[in-house]
Scaffold this motif. Structure first.
Motif, PDB file in Angstrom:
ATOM      1  N   ARG A  38      30.755  39.992  38.688  1.00  0.00           N
ATOM      2  CA  ARG A  38      30.724  38.815  39.568  1.00  0.00           C
ATOM      3  C   ARG A  38      29.473  37.995  39.341  1.00  0.00           C
ATOM      4  NH1 ARG A  38      33.400  42.546  43.537  1.00  0.00           N
ATOM      5  NH2 ARG A  38      35.436  41.581  43.776  1.00  0.00           N
TER       6      ARG A  38
ATOM      7  N   LEU B  18      29.961  35.934  36.218  1.00  0.00           N
ATOM      8  CA  LEU B  18      30.834  34.784  36.484  1.00  0.00           C
ATOM      9  C   LEU B  18      30.244  33.838  37.524  1.00  0.00           C
ATOM     10  CD1 LEU B  18      32.884  36.342  34.828  1.00  0.00           C
ATOM     11  CD2 LEU B  18      34.595  35.853  36.555  1.00  0.00           C
TER      12      LEU B  18
ATOM     13  N   LEU C 246      30.064  34.316  40.664  1.00  0.00           N
ATOM     14  CA  LEU C 246      30.792  34.294  41.925  1.00  0.00           C
ATOM     15  C   LEU C 246      29.850  34.701  43.046  1.00  0.00           C
ATOM     16  CD1 LEU C 246      34.110  35.859  40.677  1.00  0.00           C
ATOM     17  CD2 LEU C 246      33.714  33.515  41.390  1.00  0.00           C
ATOM     18  N   ILE C 247      28.772  35.403  42.679  1.00  0.00           N
ATOM     19  CA  ILE C 247      27.687  35.656  43.620  1.00  0.00           C
ATOM     20  C   ILE C 247      26.379  35.315  42.911  1.00  0.00           C
ATOM     21  CG2 ILE C 247      28.753  37.349  45.145  1.00  0.00           C
ATOM     22  CD1 ILE C 247      27.794  39.535  43.414  1.00  0.00           C
TER      23      ILE C 247
ATOM     24  N   PHE D 148      27.269  23.853  41.693  1.00  0.00           N
ATOM     25  CA  PHE D 148      28.718  24.034  41.692  1.00  0.00           C
ATOM     26  C   PHE D 148      29.360  23.090  40.678  1.00  0.00           C
ATOM     27  CE2 PHE D 148      32.975  22.945  43.033  1.00  0.00           C
ATOM     28  CZ  PHE D 148      33.526  24.192  43.276  1.00  0.00           C
TER      29      PHE D 148
ATOM     30  N   CYS E  32      31.408  23.971  37.041  1.00  0.00           N
ATOM     31  CA  CYS E  32      32.854  23.749  36.929  1.00  0.00           C
ATOM     32  C   CYS E  32      33.400  23.831  35.498  1.00  0.00           C
ATOM     33  CB  CYS E  32      33.240  22.421  37.571  1.00  0.00           C
ATOM     34  SG  CYS E  32      33.536  22.576  39.326  1.00  0.00           S
TER      35      CYS E  32
ATOM     36  N   ARG F  81      33.580  27.299  34.239  1.00  0.00           N
ATOM     37  CA  ARG F  81      34.553  28.203  34.861  1.00  0.00           C
ATOM     38  C   ARG F  81      35.842  28.266  34.055  1.00  0.00           C
ATOM     39  NH1 ARG F  81      32.210  30.659  38.499  1.00  0.00           N
ATOM     40  NH2 ARG F  81      31.040  29.740  40.214  1.00  0.00           N
TER      41      ARG F  81
ATOM     42  N   GLN G 259      37.070  33.937  33.218  1.00  0.00           N
ATOM     43  CA  GLN G 259      37.996  34.201  34.308  1.00  0.00           C
ATOM     44  C   GLN G 259      37.990  35.680  34.668  1.00  0.00           C
ATOM     45  OE1 GLN G 259      40.080  32.282  36.367  1.00  0.00           O
ATOM     46  NE2 GLN G 259      38.680  30.698  35.648  1.00  0.00           N
ATOM     47  N   ILE G 260      38.676  36.006  35.763  1.00  0.00           N
ATOM     48  CA  ILE G 260      38.593  37.352  36.320  1.00  0.00           C
ATOM     49  C   ILE G 260      39.986  37.882  36.624  1.00  0.00           C
ATOM     50  CG2 ILE G 260      38.247  36.352  38.625  1.00  0.00           C
ATOM     51  CD1 ILE G 260      36.448  38.780  39.251  1.00  0.00           C
TER      52      ILE G 260
ATOM     53  N   PHE H   7      41.658  41.209  38.853  1.00  0.00           N
ATOM     54  CA  PHE H   7      41.207  42.189  39.840  1.00  0.00           C
ATOM     55  C   PHE H   7      42.000  43.485  39.786  1.00  0.00           C
ATOM     56  CE2 PHE H   7      40.263  38.002  41.433  1.00  0.00           C
ATOM     57  CZ  PHE H   7      38.956  38.127  41.851  1.00  0.00           C
TER      58      PHE H   7
ATOM     59  N   ALA I 188      41.344  39.302  47.259  1.00  0.00           N
ATOM     60  CA  ALA I 188      40.907  38.904  45.919  1.00  0.00           C
ATOM     61  C   ALA I 188      41.385  37.507  45.550  1.00  0.00           C
ATOM     62  CB  ALA I 188      41.415  39.929  44.906  1.00  0.00           C
TER      63      ALA I 188
ATOM     64  N   GLU J 208      38.718  35.009  45.876  1.00  0.00           N
ATOM     65  CA  GLU J 208      37.716  35.046  44.813  1.00  0.00           C
ATOM     66  C   GLU J 208      38.289  34.455  43.520  1.00  0.00           C
ATOM     67  OE1 GLU J 208      35.833  38.824  44.279  1.00  0.00           O
ATOM     68  OE2 GLU J 208      33.971  37.776  43.817  1.00  0.00           O
ATOM     69  N   ALA J 209      39.578  34.713  43.294  1.00  0.00           N
ATOM     70  CA  ALA J 209      40.218  34.114  42.123  1.00  0.00           C
ATOM     71  C   ALA J 209      40.174  32.599  42.221  1.00  0.00           C
ATOM     72  CB  ALA J 209      41.663  34.599  42.009  1.00  0.00           C
TER      73      ALA J 209
ATOM     74  N   ARG K   8      37.911  30.889  43.725  1.00  0.00           N
ATOM     75  CA  ARG K   8      36.532  30.468  43.454  1.00  0.00           C
ATOM     76  C   ARG K   8      36.250  30.509  41.961  1.00  0.00           C
ATOM     77  NH1 ARG K   8      31.738  31.495  45.768  1.00  0.00           N
ATOM     78  NH2 ARG K   8      31.828  33.739  45.455  1.00  0.00           N
ATOM     79  N   ALA K   9      36.781  31.531  41.310  1.00  0.00           N
ATOM     80  CA  ALA K   9      36.577  31.638  39.870  1.00  0.00           C
ATOM     81  C   ALA K   9      37.235  30.479  39.140  1.00  0.00           C
ATOM     82  CB  ALA K   9      37.133  32.969  39.363  1.00  0.00           C
ATOM     83  N   ALA K  10      38.271  29.893  39.756  1.00  0.00           N
ATOM     84  CA  ALA K  10      38.947  28.748  39.137  1.00  0.00           C
ATOM     85  C   ALA K  10      38.354  27.440  39.628  1.00  0.00           C
ATOM     86  CB  ALA K  10      40.439  28.801  39.429  1.00  0.00           C
ATOM     87  N   ALA K  11      37.124  27.486  40.134  1.00  0.00           N
ATOM     88  CA  ALA K  11      36.372  26.290  40.515  1.00  0.00           C
ATOM     89  C   ALA K  11      37.032  25.509  41.649  1.00  0.00           C
ATOM     90  CB  ALA K  11      36.130  25.376  39.317  1.00  0.00           C
TER      91      ALA K  11
END
Ligand SMILES: Nc1ncnc2c1ncn2[C@@H]1O[C@H](COP(=O)(O)OP(=O)(O)O)[C@@H](O)[C@H]1O
Ligand code: SF4
Ligand SMILES: [Mg+2]
Lengths: 336, 309
Positions: A61, A64, A66-67, A86, A90, A93, A97-98, A100, B189, B192-193, B195-198
């Motif tokens: 995270r 990426l 995210l934190i 932010f 962009c 990003r 990608q992630i 889970f 999740a 968060e996904a 957020r990961a995609a902006a």
């Protein structure tokens, strides 16, 4: 140095557990990622193993963004990520990608599969019609039937949901995927299919993976190199097969022993359980020891000796491409 | 780069034809349960009554037929009887339905409109949320009816003040529902996904999370309408809400209290009407809960897949 897609230096993140909003007070601190240096090569699958709570998810995270990290730098494809706003983040990003662990909850339950997959494209201003076409391509690519994309995630099985999540992650044509235990919640037979799909996509699309799992056996199947994490620190790094066949760090030996034992019994879940026990054991003993000094594994290590309690071992180069954070592997000339 | 045999055009046209919206699930979910269907029908009839009252009511709600005072139901020309002032009860019930719905439903709708963003934003920014929820706790210290009475008394009698008092009373309850749902939702999740995609924060809150969280609020609102109708009736009863001689079921119930022995129908009929209204909203609320939940709603519509091809 060339050929690295991601370079992480001195990365650190601790979580404060707080109580109260108006009179906020800290009731506990967890260092989730502690002074991590890591290179991820372009086009490789880097495996990351460790017990639950060792900081694997936090590491991904942080990369990426995210934190926010407390300290340290992250370099992605030659660009410094630390401190980007932010807006500045962009365009980047798109490239990372992630995916889970829990496939069902990683999809919005009230949006159709198509809408879930299209969302990232629409965020980046892809016209609706084009996004729809691309969504169909993506679903086909992960082995699903796009004509069924009007359905909701609940109508799909866990393995299918994970395919959808992978399709969504690939929507923006990223270069890097952070796979956070992508098969851990799936049946063993489905695991193999998803791993095969991931391997196939990685080669076809020339992707770079950070593949996290608590199961070294799975990581070894897919990853080129493997890094072992424990209490937020990297303990060992090397070729996956080598780490698996001849572990060097005392923690890896112990960790691997549990996996081998579990393989004999045929139940891989136990590996995670055992790894958690290892974490707990050490956490308990660590509450008494000074947290800033000495080896993080000293509390549970069978091979500890004099310097272990006072000096924290950095990653020593044990062999050509093998790094071990243990005083046993300190080079004889004590390079300083 | 990516290859696939299926073109986007074919897939999209099929998908658009078959996408099932929330409305689809509500329609078929509520529709497949006979009790909920009856309750929804009843609410519709009430709405129609409220709109058409001037046309369908046999008399002016305030016209006094002095010779027929206190006549029971079944009196020729007055099927539901006549009250203590000689007014036709059927006409008053019909005319009162609009006011009763307004006093019971509008505060709930306004409360939800305020609560949903408040709960969402509170859950997204935990520090702000903590402060907001602690403020709400102060309101929770008072029983709902008592607080409404205090506020209405403070602001003075009248329909608008009563609605405002009810909104203020309701917001904390509804906000707590939304806040709890959103706090759970934001851990999932898919957030968060996003957020990961902006996805910008506001879009996450009001595009991704809102439909999941609003369902909880809608269901809660439906089940609390009954309590609000009763509270509104109570406020009118105490002279703090709708003012006589306006026809409203709460006032009608209270006006008949001196005649409970000789002419019980004056209080009983509007009382029964309130009970039926409350029950109908509760039943619809329960059915909504099932048809808005993505886990259960598929079961509700599974037996009719032919509807959308
Ligand atoms: N958002 C958070 N708030 C507080 N503590 C957290 C948070 N995320 C992770 N942690 C803590 O950080 C540590 C590492 O967590 P994590 O990275 O999820 O481990 P892993 O993925 O290896 O299981 C754990 O002790 C966990 O409790
Ligand atoms: S540094 Fe010492 S305590 Fe730590 S793993 Fe090596 S031998 Fe064990
Ligand atoms: Mg994790």
């Amino acid at each position: 140095m060339s050929g690295n897609l991601i370079e992480v230096r001195g990365l650190k993140k601790s979580f404060q557990v707080t109580r109260g909003a108006i009179l906020r007070r800290v009731v506990g601190v967890t260092t989730a990622v502690d002074n991590v240096d890591l290179d991820i090569k372009e086009g490789e699958i880097l495996g990351c193993v460790g017990g639950s709570g060792s900081g694997k998810s936090t590491l991904g995270r942080l990369i990426l963004r995210l934190i926010e990290a407390d300290e340290g730098r992250i370099n992605f494809a030659g660009r410094e990520l630390t401190g980007l706003s932010f807006k500045q983040m962009c365009p980047l990003r798109r490239e990372m990608q992630i995916v889970f662990q829990d496939p069902l909850h990683s999809l919005n339950p009230r949006r159709t599969v198509a809408e879930n997959v299209e969302r990232p494209l629409l965020n980046f201003g892809v016209p609706r019609a084009e996004a729809r076409g691309r969504m169909a391509e993506l679903l086909t690519m992960v082995g699903l039937d796009p004509t069924q994309s009007h359905k909701y995630p609940h109508e799909y099985s866990g393995g299918q949901c994970q395919r959808i999540a992978i399709a969504r992650a690939l929507a923006l044509r990223p270069r890097f995927l952070f796979l956070d235990e992508p098969v851990s919640s799936l049946d063993v037979s489905i695991q193999a299919q998803i791993l095969k799909l991931l391997l196939d996509l990685q080669q076809r699309l020339k992707l770079t993976f950070l593949f996290v799992s608590h199961d070294l056996k799975i990581v070894r199947q897919i990853a080129h190199r493997t890094v072992v994490m424990y209490r937020g620190r990297l303990l060992e790094l090397g070729d996956s097969d080598a780490v698996y066949r001849s572990p060097m760090h005392p923690f890896t030996k112990n960790f691997l022993g549990t996996v081998l034992h579990v393989r004999k019994g045929g139940r891989w879940e136990l590996a995670a359980q055992r790894a958690e026990d290892l974490e707990d054991l050490n956490r308990q003993s660590a509450t008494h020891a000074a947290p800033q000094a000495g080896c993080v594994y000293a509390g549970a290590c069978a091979e500890r000796f004099l310097p272990c309690a006072s000096e924290r071992p950095p990653l020593f180069r044990a062999t050509d491409d093998r790094w071990v954070a243990c005083h046993l592997y300190r080079p004889p000339q004590a390079a300083q | 780069m990516v290859d696939g045999p299926v073109t986007g055009k074919v897939a999209s046209s099929r998908r658009r034809a078959r996408r099932r919206t929330n409305l689809y699930f509500v329609w078929h979910g509520v529709g497949s349960d006979p009790v909920a269907r009856g309750a929804a029908f009843l609410i519709l009839v009430l709405l129609l009554c409220a709109i058409l009252a001037p046309v369908i009511a046999p008399f002016d709600p305030n016209a006094a037929h002095n010779a027929l005072r206190l006549q029971p139901p079944g009196t020729p020309g007055h099927p539901l009887g006549v009250d203590h002032q000689g007014r036709d009860i059927l006409s008053r019930l019909l005319h009162g339905s609009g006011m009763t719905l307004l006093a019971g439903v509008l505060p709930v709708v306004l409360g939800a409109v305020i609560s949903i963003p408040l709960g969402l934003v509170g859950a997204w920014y935990p520090r702000l949320g903590e402060i907001v929820m602690r403020l709400m706790d102060i309101v929770f210290a008072f029983p709902m009816a008592l607080l409404a009475i205090m506020l209405a008394a403070f602001m003075g009698p009248g329909l608008l003040n009563m609605i405002l008092a009810l909104v203020v009373t309701l917001v904390p309850y509804n906000t707590r529902v939304v806040y709890a749902a959103a706090t759970q939702e934001r851990q999932l999740a898919y957030i968060e996904a996003a957020r990961a995609a902006a996805t910008p924060d506001l879009k996450i809150l009001f595009v991704e999370m809102l439909p999941n969280v609003a369902a909880a609020s809608v269901v809660y609102s439906c089940t609390i309408i009954g309590a609000v109708v009763i509270t509104a009736a109570g406020l009118s009863f105490l002279g703090l809400g709708v003012q006589p001689p306006i026809a409203e079921w709460g006032i009608m119930t209270s006006e008949g209290r001196s005649y409970l022995v000789n002419a019980p129908h004056i209080s009983a009929l509007p009382g029964i009407a309130i009970t039926v209204l409350v029950l109908a909203f509760n039943l619809v609320g329960d059915a909504l809960r099932d048809s808005l939940d993505p886990q259960t709603r598929l079961r509700l519509v599974r037996h009719r897949p032919h509807l959308f091809g």
